[in-house]
Design an enzyme around this catalytic site. Structure first.
Site, short mmCIF file in Angstrom:
data_model
loop_
_atom_site.label_atom_id
_atom_site.label_comp_id
_atom_site.label_asym_id
_atom_site.label_seq_id
_atom_site.Cartn_x
_atom_site.Cartn_y
_atom_site.Cartn_z
CD GLN A 1 -3.14 -4.88 6.47
OE1 GLN A 1 -3.05 -3.90 5.74
NE2 GLN A 1 -3.82 -5.96 6.11
CE LYS B 1 -3.72 -2.57 2.19
NZ LYS B 1 -4.39 -2.96 3.43
CG ASP C 1 -9.40 -0.37 4.89
OD1 ASP C 1 -9.06 -0.53 3.70
OD2 ASP C 1 -8.70 -0.68 5.86
#
Ligand code: NAP
Length: 286
Positions: free
Chosen positions: A96, A52, A119
């Site tokens: 994460q 990412k 997200d």
């Protein structure tokens, strides 16, 4: 049969994002900035976060990775999330997953400001997505919608069968395909015979996590098949010792399809670009 190439589509979208970042910079506007929180030393999580970060660099975003020891307490992690929420220089924040067992993923996800939740996991964003209000969409379903649009795949009036009902893929995918005017069926592990539904499907989206789950006899002629699954399967001939296998048995399904995604090179690259698109959008959401 034609290939839906996530690699090609994501390449085109990354060029567009890069151009938009250059335009932002030259007009004196803010450079999008993504922060990622990584807790512990899980190998897969470290690889995902590094990818990412690399993606951000490639399109010209700023990125920050905050690493914490696996022993960090839930209270301290919440404080760190709040610090980022309050930092005006950071536009998007991802934590994460998975987190260590002593930390509630639900609490952490809900602490992230929904305006920085790139997200798309915050209940506020999930609610807005289901209502069809513009917001951050979870990266994988968002990427799939972008890929279908890129290839002009007709969705209106089509029967879309989604296999899997997870919060990150199956459920949001069902909301988005409804918004695309599909008739949607969602199958899961308690569905007695999934093939009853897949045999009627114009579009199948497989997000199960079982290698080669969907076979040729489960699919009707000319179906569009999207394979979300990625499972590492031992493979001594590969230098990593494994290969990535999708949920779709490509050899038997592909000859029956009008369109199909490969694994790798299908949904994976679209997921990565979905996060970049959300981060670009995040500069407008404060
Ligand atoms: P998940 O949370 O484990 O959900 C799997 C879903 O499949 C569940 O809803 C489960 O039903 C259903 N299922 C399990 N066995 C089944 C069966 N025999 N028949 C029908 N349905 C069954 O997984 P996920 O996070 O959605 O991910 C699914 C796969 O996609 C994994 O391989 C993951 O690695 C991959 N993935 C790929 C990307 C990408 O970018 N390409 C992104 C995300 C995920 P129940 O709800 O009843 O348990």
């Amino acid at each position: 049969m034609k290939i839906l190439s996530g690699l090609d589509v994501s390449k085109a979208l990354r060029i567009e994002i890069k151009e938009k970042v250059v335009a932002l910079k030259t007009s004196g506007k803010k450079t999008p900035h993504l922060a990622a929180i990584l807790v512990g030393n899980d190998g897969a999580s470290m690889t995902y976060v590094a990818a990412k970060e690399k993606d951000c660099q490639e399109v010209g975003f700023n990125s920050t990775v905050l690493k914490f020891d696996a022993s960090i307490s839930e209270v301290d992690l919440i404080k760190e999330v709040i610090k980022i929420n309050d930092n005006p220089d950071i536009d998007g924040l991802i934590v994460q997953l998975p987190l260590p067992k002593h930390i509630s993923e639900k609490k952490i996800t809900e602490t992230i400001s929904y305006k920085k939740d790139v997200d798309g996991f915050h209940p506020m964003n999930v609610g807005m997505m289901f209502k069809g209000i513009k917001t951050f969409l979870p990266a994988t379903p968002f990427g799939i919608i972008k890929m279908l649009a890129y290839y002009n795949i007709e969705t209106a009036g089509k029967h879309c069968v989604i296999i899997g009902r997870s919060d990150i893929v199956g459920k949001p995918m069902s909301a988005l395909m409804l918004q695309q005017n599909c008739t949607v069926t969602v199958c899961h592990s308690k569905t007695p015979d999934v093939s009853v539904f897949t045999k009627q499907a114009d579009i199948i989206i497989a997000a199960v996590g079982l290698p080669n789950y969907l076979t040729g006899e489960m699919v009707k002629e000319d179906a569009v098949v999207i394979d979300v699954g990625i499972t590492r399967v031992a493979d001594a001939s590969n230098k990593n010792g494994y290969k990535l296998v999708g949920d779709v048995h490509f050899e038997s399904v592909a000859p029956k399809c009008s369109w199909i995604t490969p694994v790798p090179g299908g949904v994976g690259p679209m997921t990565r670009v979905g996060l970049l698109l959300n981060t670009l959008e995040a500069i407008n959401s404060k």
